[in-house]
Design a protein around this motif. Structure first.
Motif, PDB file in Angstrom:
ATOM      1  N   VAL A 127       0.863  -1.178   0.000  1.00  0.00           N
ATOM      2  CA  VAL A 127       0.000   0.000   0.000  1.00  0.00           C
ATOM      3  C   VAL A 127       0.900   1.228   0.000  1.00  0.00           C
ATOM      4  O   VAL A 127       2.052   1.168   0.448  1.00  0.00           O
ATOM      5  CB  VAL A 127      -0.933   0.036   1.227  1.00  0.00           C
ATOM      6  CG1 VAL A 127      -1.930  -1.109   1.182  1.00  0.00           C
ATOM      7  CG2 VAL A 127      -0.134  -0.010   2.521  1.00  0.00           C
ATOM      8  N   ARG A 193      -2.071  -8.809   4.540  1.00  0.00           N
ATOM      9  CA  ARG A 193      -3.365  -8.589   3.894  1.00  0.00           C
ATOM     10  C   ARG A 193      -4.459  -8.272   4.911  1.00  0.00           C
ATOM     11  O   ARG A 193      -5.421  -7.564   4.600  1.00  0.00           O
ATOM     12  CB  ARG A 193      -3.739  -9.816   3.053  1.00  0.00           C
ATOM     13  CG  ARG A 193      -2.820 -10.020   1.853  1.00  0.00           C
ATOM     14  CD  ARG A 193      -3.290 -11.146   0.957  1.00  0.00           C
ATOM     15  NE  ARG A 193      -2.397 -11.341  -0.181  1.00  0.00           N
ATOM     16  CZ  ARG A 193      -2.467 -10.641  -1.308  1.00  0.00           C
ATOM     17  NH1 ARG A 193      -3.407  -9.718  -1.456  1.00  0.00           N
ATOM     18  NH2 ARG A 193      -1.623 -10.881  -2.290  1.00  0.00           N
ATOM     19  N   ASP A 194      -4.318  -8.757   6.117  1.00  0.00           N
ATOM     20  CA  ASP A 194      -5.319  -8.481   7.148  1.00  0.00           C
ATOM     21  C   ASP A 194      -5.295  -7.021   7.594  1.00  0.00           C
ATOM     22  O   ASP A 194      -6.260  -6.538   8.211  1.00  0.00           O
ATOM     23  CB  ASP A 194      -5.077  -9.388   8.365  1.00  0.00           C
ATOM     24  CG  ASP A 194      -5.327 -10.860   8.052  1.00  0.00           C
ATOM     25  OD1 ASP A 194      -6.023 -11.134   7.053  1.00  0.00           O
ATOM     26  OD2 ASP A 194      -4.819 -11.717   8.801  1.00  0.00           O
ATOM     27  N   ASP A 195      -4.176  -6.308   7.313  1.00  0.00           N
ATOM     28  CA  ASP A 195      -4.056  -4.907   7.737  1.00  0.00           C
ATOM     29  C   ASP A 195      -4.455  -3.917   6.648  1.00  0.00           C
ATOM     30  O   ASP A 195      -4.519  -2.706   6.899  1.00  0.00           O
ATOM     31  CB  ASP A 195      -2.603  -4.611   8.153  1.00  0.00           C
ATOM     32  CG  ASP A 195      -2.188  -5.386   9.382  1.00  0.00           C
ATOM     33  OD1 ASP A 195      -3.014  -5.520  10.305  1.00  0.00           O
ATOM     34  OD2 ASP A 195      -1.029  -5.871   9.417  1.00  0.00           O
ATOM     35  N   VAL A 196      -4.713  -4.401   5.440  1.00  0.00           N
ATOM     36  CA  VAL A 196      -4.980  -3.496   4.310  1.00  0.00           C
ATOM     37  C   VAL A 196      -6.220  -2.643   4.562  1.00  0.00           C
ATOM     38  O   VAL A 196      -6.210  -1.422   4.335  1.00  0.00           O
ATOM     39  CB  VAL A 196      -5.122  -4.302   3.005  1.00  0.00           C
ATOM     40  CG1 VAL A 196      -5.573  -3.385   1.866  1.00  0.00           C
ATOM     41  CG2 VAL A 196      -3.804  -4.961   2.640  1.00  0.00           C
ATOM     42  N   ALA A 197      -7.290  -3.232   5.032  1.00  0.00           N
ATOM     43  CA  ALA A 197      -8.544  -2.489   5.234  1.00  0.00           C
ATOM     44  C   ALA A 197      -8.347  -1.345   6.222  1.00  0.00           C
ATOM     45  O   ALA A 197      -8.831  -0.220   6.000  1.00  0.00           O
ATOM     46  CB  ALA A 197      -9.643  -3.437   5.715  1.00  0.00           C
ATOM     47  N   ALA A 198      -7.628  -1.585   7.309  1.00  0.00           N
ATOM     48  CA  ALA A 198      -7.409  -0.544   8.315  1.00  0.00           C
ATOM     49  C   ALA A 198      -6.556   0.589   7.761  1.00  0.00           C
ATOM     50  O   ALA A 198      -6.812   1.771   8.037  1.00  0.00           O
ATOM     51  CB  ALA A 198      -6.754  -1.146   9.555  1.00  0.00           C
ATOM     52  N   LEU A 200      -6.242   1.510   4.523  1.00  0.00           N
ATOM     53  CA  LEU A 200      -7.030   2.267   3.533  1.00  0.00           C
ATOM     54  C   LEU A 200      -8.081   3.136   4.213  1.00  0.00           C
ATOM     55  O   LEU A 200      -8.357   4.261   3.769  1.00  0.00           O
ATOM     56  CB  LEU A 200      -7.682   1.299   2.552  1.00  0.00           C
ATOM     57  CG  LEU A 200      -6.716   0.501   1.659  1.00  0.00           C
ATOM     58  CD1 LEU A 200      -7.502  -0.411   0.715  1.00  0.00           C
ATOM     59  CD2 LEU A 200      -5.793   1.422   0.884  1.00  0.00           C
ATOM     60  N   ALA A 201      -8.663   2.647   5.296  1.00  0.00           N
ATOM     61  CA  ALA A 201      -9.658   3.442   6.029  1.00  0.00           C
ATOM     62  C   ALA A 201      -9.004   4.669   6.654  1.00  0.00           C
ATOM     63  O   ALA A 201      -9.585   5.763   6.652  1.00  0.00           O
ATOM     64  CB  ALA A 201     -10.320   2.580   7.098  1.00  0.00           C
ATOM     65  N   SER A 205      -9.890   8.603   5.696  1.00  0.00           N
ATOM     66  CA  SER A 205     -10.433   9.487   6.730  1.00  0.00           C
ATOM     67  C   SER A 205      -9.553  10.707   6.985  1.00  0.00           C
ATOM     68  O   SER A 205      -9.914  11.557   7.806  1.00  0.00           O
ATOM     69  CB  SER A 205     -10.621   8.709   8.030  1.00  0.00           C
ATOM     70  OG  SER A 205      -9.360   8.319   8.558  1.00  0.00           O
TER      71      SER A 205
END
Length: 217
Positions: A127, A193-198, A200-201, A205
């Motif tokens: 990322v 991959r488990d940290d990607v969502a956090a 990007l959020a 924000s």
């Protein structure tokens, strides 16, 4: 009846006494010793020959970060003498297409076979984030970092920073200088991959993100 005793023959001055004939055991010890010397020399020769025997394996031409695609352009072939340990390293003919690094492989390091795997099975991805503060010069590709986030609150103020990702790895750093003299950087990070969502959020924000080098163990 008188017994006549013949006198022993006298040896001329300087004449040596006749030698006793060699026994079988004397000859056996000679041949056993010769055999031991031969075996010893052969063993030393074998050890030296084995030490000189080299095998081609792959080494990283530059630092390779986790999740990075590994191709022949990233590697160099080197001849090394590793003995039986050579099976644990990647040989030129074993490099397959579509593989990625599982961990950081330093420049010049021999590539272990377990350090690469198929892209489908990789547990990491990359990322890109914008750093809120300048990035230290020591931060470069392959540097392990923590990604900190300070959430943006109402009124344009930021909350206290907290660790968002504890074990990221720097993939690339693009430092920039603006016209006004302020500096900043975009950082490509390798994260699970488990940290990607956090991540990007946090980016969406408007949180202030900072990559901090991990403390040395």
């Amino acid at each position: 009846m008188a017994v006549m005793i013949s006198p022993s023959p006298r040896r001329a001055p300087g004449e040596q006494a006749p030698r006793a004939p060699r026994t079988f055991w004397t000859d056996a010890r000679f041949f056993i010793g010769l055999a031991l010397i031969t075996v010893s020399v052969a063993g030393v020769w074998w050890v030296v020959a084995a030490a000189r025997q080299t095998t081609p394996v792959l080494a990283a031409s530059s630092t390779i970060v986790p999740g990075q695609a590994v191709t022949a352009a990233d590697l160099a072939v080197v001849d090394v003498a590793l003995g039986s340990a050579v099976d644990g390293y990647l040989a030129p003919h074993e490099l397959e297409e579509g593989v990625v690094a599982n961990r950081t492989i330093a420049e010049g390091e021999l590539v272990p076979s377990a350090a690469v795997s198929s892209a489908e099975s990789s547990a990491v991805t990359t990322v890109v984030v914008r750093s809120a503060v300048d990035v230290p010069g020591a931060v470069e590709p392959g540097t392990p970092v923590e990604l900190w986030s300070a959430p943006l609150l109402d009124g344009g103020v930021y909350d206290d920073p907290r660790v968002l990702v504890a074990d990221a790895v720097v993939g690339a750093v693009a430092r920039e200088d603006t016209v006004m003299g302020a500096s900043g950087a975009s950082i490509e990070l390798v994260v699970g991959r488990d940290d990607v969502a956090a991540v990007l959020a946090a980016v969406a924000s408007g949180a202030a993100l900072s990559a901090v080098p991990q403390a040395a163990p």
